[in-house]
Design an enzyme around this catalytic site. Structure first.
Site, PDB file in Angstrom:
ATOM      1  N   ARG A 179      31.874  13.591 -14.928  1.00 49.75           N
ATOM      2  CA  ARG A 179      33.174  13.726 -14.255  1.00 49.75           C
ATOM      3  C   ARG A 179      34.305  13.332 -15.204  1.00 49.75           C
ATOM      4  NH1 ARG A 179      29.972  12.127  -9.519  1.00 49.75           N
ATOM      5  NH2 ARG A 179      30.153   9.900  -9.920  1.00 49.75           N
ATOM      6  N   PHE A 222      29.661  23.720  -5.876  1.00 54.02           N
ATOM      7  CA  PHE A 222      28.759  22.727  -5.265  1.00 54.02           C
ATOM      8  C   PHE A 222      29.442  21.358  -5.330  1.00 54.02           C
ATOM      9  CE2 PHE A 222      26.115  25.955  -7.396  1.00 54.02           C
ATOM     10  CZ  PHE A 222      25.390  26.463  -6.322  1.00 54.02           C
ATOM     11  N   ASP A 235      32.013  24.245  -1.391  1.00 50.24           N
ATOM     12  CA  ASP A 235      30.769  23.685  -0.869  1.00 50.24           C
ATOM     13  C   ASP A 235      30.484  24.327   0.484  1.00 50.24           C
ATOM     14  OD1 ASP A 235      29.053  21.083  -1.808  1.00 50.24           O
ATOM     15  OD2 ASP A 235      28.904  21.368   0.358  1.00 50.24           O
ATOM     16  N   ASP A 243      27.465  22.447 -10.735  1.00 48.30           N
ATOM     17  CA  ASP A 243      26.610  21.267 -10.503  1.00 48.30           C
ATOM     18  C   ASP A 243      25.775  21.470  -9.239  1.00 48.30           C
ATOM     19  OD1 ASP A 243      25.535  18.721 -10.727  1.00 48.30           O
ATOM     20  OD2 ASP A 243      27.206  17.771  -9.664  1.00 48.30           O
ATOM     21  N   CYS A 303      19.765  18.994 -12.282  1.00 49.09           N
ATOM     22  CA  CYS A 303      19.221  17.676 -11.929  1.00 49.09           C
ATOM     23  C   CYS A 303      17.738  17.767 -11.589  1.00 49.09           C
ATOM     24  CB  CYS A 303      20.004  17.063 -10.767  1.00 49.09           C
ATOM     25  SG  CYS A 303      19.890  18.010  -9.230  1.00 49.09           S
TER      26      CYS A 303
END
Length: 396
Positions: free
Chosen positions: A212, A228, A250, A300, A340
């Site tokens: 970030r 996202f 989102d 992300d 991730c």
């Protein structure tokens, strides 16, 4: 009489390298009748002491190592020592970032298999995902009370992986008060709302803190698309970095509502922020049809691969969204893209992104690599602790 596991010949090699897992096929015989979460002693096939572990009869990971010291007892003092060491390792990171939200315990990487603990202001939020963690829940709570007497303790063990350990999902107060409202934490001078009771994971993605901060450097005078976005924290850094606009996307309206409040908490320019409730894949295609372009895009996504069987599908998903993102970037634009999924190795992720550039008809320059923040350390004996991969790319 204590229970024990004896390993097959040659299967002690990983333990001698201090890897914390023992798989079912490595076990030659079980001495005694250990129950779910019981402490067992691990021996080589010829009776040499190797480790002390927690037993999980239903899991492929049949035992998780607590200690390689035969004299060490698994009690409240053990958990206090481990957690004190974990906190000490993070002190500089906490001070430098003026953090009131950080990961206190990163499970196996901190020598506490299946135990994740995040601190959000005066709340400690625990995910106890292994049989041993569940068995010792009381001692873990007492250790936390001793180390953090001012904190409430809340459990968020509502994760599917507990089923593999023969455990039910569970949430609730372990000590103190229930969080009746979102907790506000400080991160690098920004205020961020955390919904402990119903937010993702333990309430917030602390691991993306450094990423970030990186975005702020690519924001001044730029149009930013934050995909996202969850509660919009990448967008906060973009706004503080004086972007011209940031579009936060989102599928969750509650997350977007929080994202808007986060902008307001920090007195940032709300007129430069948009909050779009939409499926990212569909919206990217819509923007492509409309000819929309952006200076900077953040990609992300959630974890695409929960198992090896899902890895090929995950690669296709990562390739698709990155290809679409690159098609929406202005020449020389910046893409911050992440995975991730722990099963997605760094080199494979880079290859997928490079292939996406070829499909998009773009040239790709990888400028920087990003990974999980320093309060999510990786033990040298546990490479599986490295899961978050990020790339900062220029696209032409």
């Amino acid at each position: 009489m204590s229970c024990a596991l004896y390993l097959q010949p040659g299967r002690e090699k990983s333990l001698k390298r201090k890897h914390p897992w023992i798989f079912s096929k490595a076990i030659k015989k079980v001495k005694g009748k250990p129950a779910l979460g019981d402490t067992v002693t691990i021996y080589s096939h010829d009776g040499q002491y190797l480790a002390t572990a927690a037993y999980s009869p239903d899991s492929q990971i049949r035992a998780r190592i607590w200690s390689f010291d035969q004299s060490e007892q698994i009690d409240q003092s053990f958990f206090e020592r481990k957690l004190s060491r974990a906190l000490a390792a993070r002190e500089q990171v906490i001070e430098e970032g003026q953090l009131t939200g950080f990961r206190l315990c990163a499970a196996e990487s901190d020598g506490l298999p299946g135990i994740t603990i995040d601190k959000f202001d005066n709340y400690l939020v625990c995910q106890l995902l292994s049989a041993g963690a569940e068995r010792h829940k009381g001692e873990i709570v007492q250790a936390l009370r001793s180390l953090f007497p001012e904190c409430n303790i809340y459990e968020r063990s509502d994760v599917d992986v507990r089923k593999k350990e023969g455990l039910e999902k569970t949430t609730g107060v372990l000590w103190g008060d229930e969080p009746e409202a979102p907790v506000v934490i400080m991160e690098n001078g920004l205020k961020i709302e955390v919904d402990i009771k119903s937010g993702h994971k333990t309430g917030f993605y602390l691991d993306q803190r450094d990423s970030r901060a990186a975005l702020e450097r690519f924001s001044k005078g730029k149009s930013v698309l934050n995909c996202f976005c969850y509660t919009g924290t990448f967008g906060l850094y973009a706004l503080r970095g004086e972007c011209d606009e940031v579009i936060n996307v989102d599928v969750s309206q509650p997350a977007l509502d929080t994202a808007k409040r986060n902008v307001e908490h920090n007195d940032l320019d709300l007129s430069r922020a948009q909050f779009v409730k939409q499926d990212v894949f569909k919206l990217l295609r819509q923007y492509r049809e409309e000819g929309r372009q952006f200076d900077t895009i953040v990609m992300d996504p959630p974890k695409f691969a929960e198992s090896k069987a899902q890895l090929n599908g995950a690669c296709r998903g990562y390739k698709d969204i990155n290809m679409l993102a690159m098609q929406l970037l202005k020449p020389g634009g910046t893409l911050l893209t992440f995975s991730c999924s722990g099963l997605m190795e760094q080199n494979l992720f880079q290859k997928v992104v490079a292939d996406a550039a070829l499909d998009a008809g773009k040239d790709l320059l990888i400028m920087e690599r990003l990974n999980q923040a320093a309060d999510h350390p990786i033990a040298g004996c546990y490479p599986e602790g490295f899961y978050l991969k990020g790339l900062i790319c220029k696209v032409y």
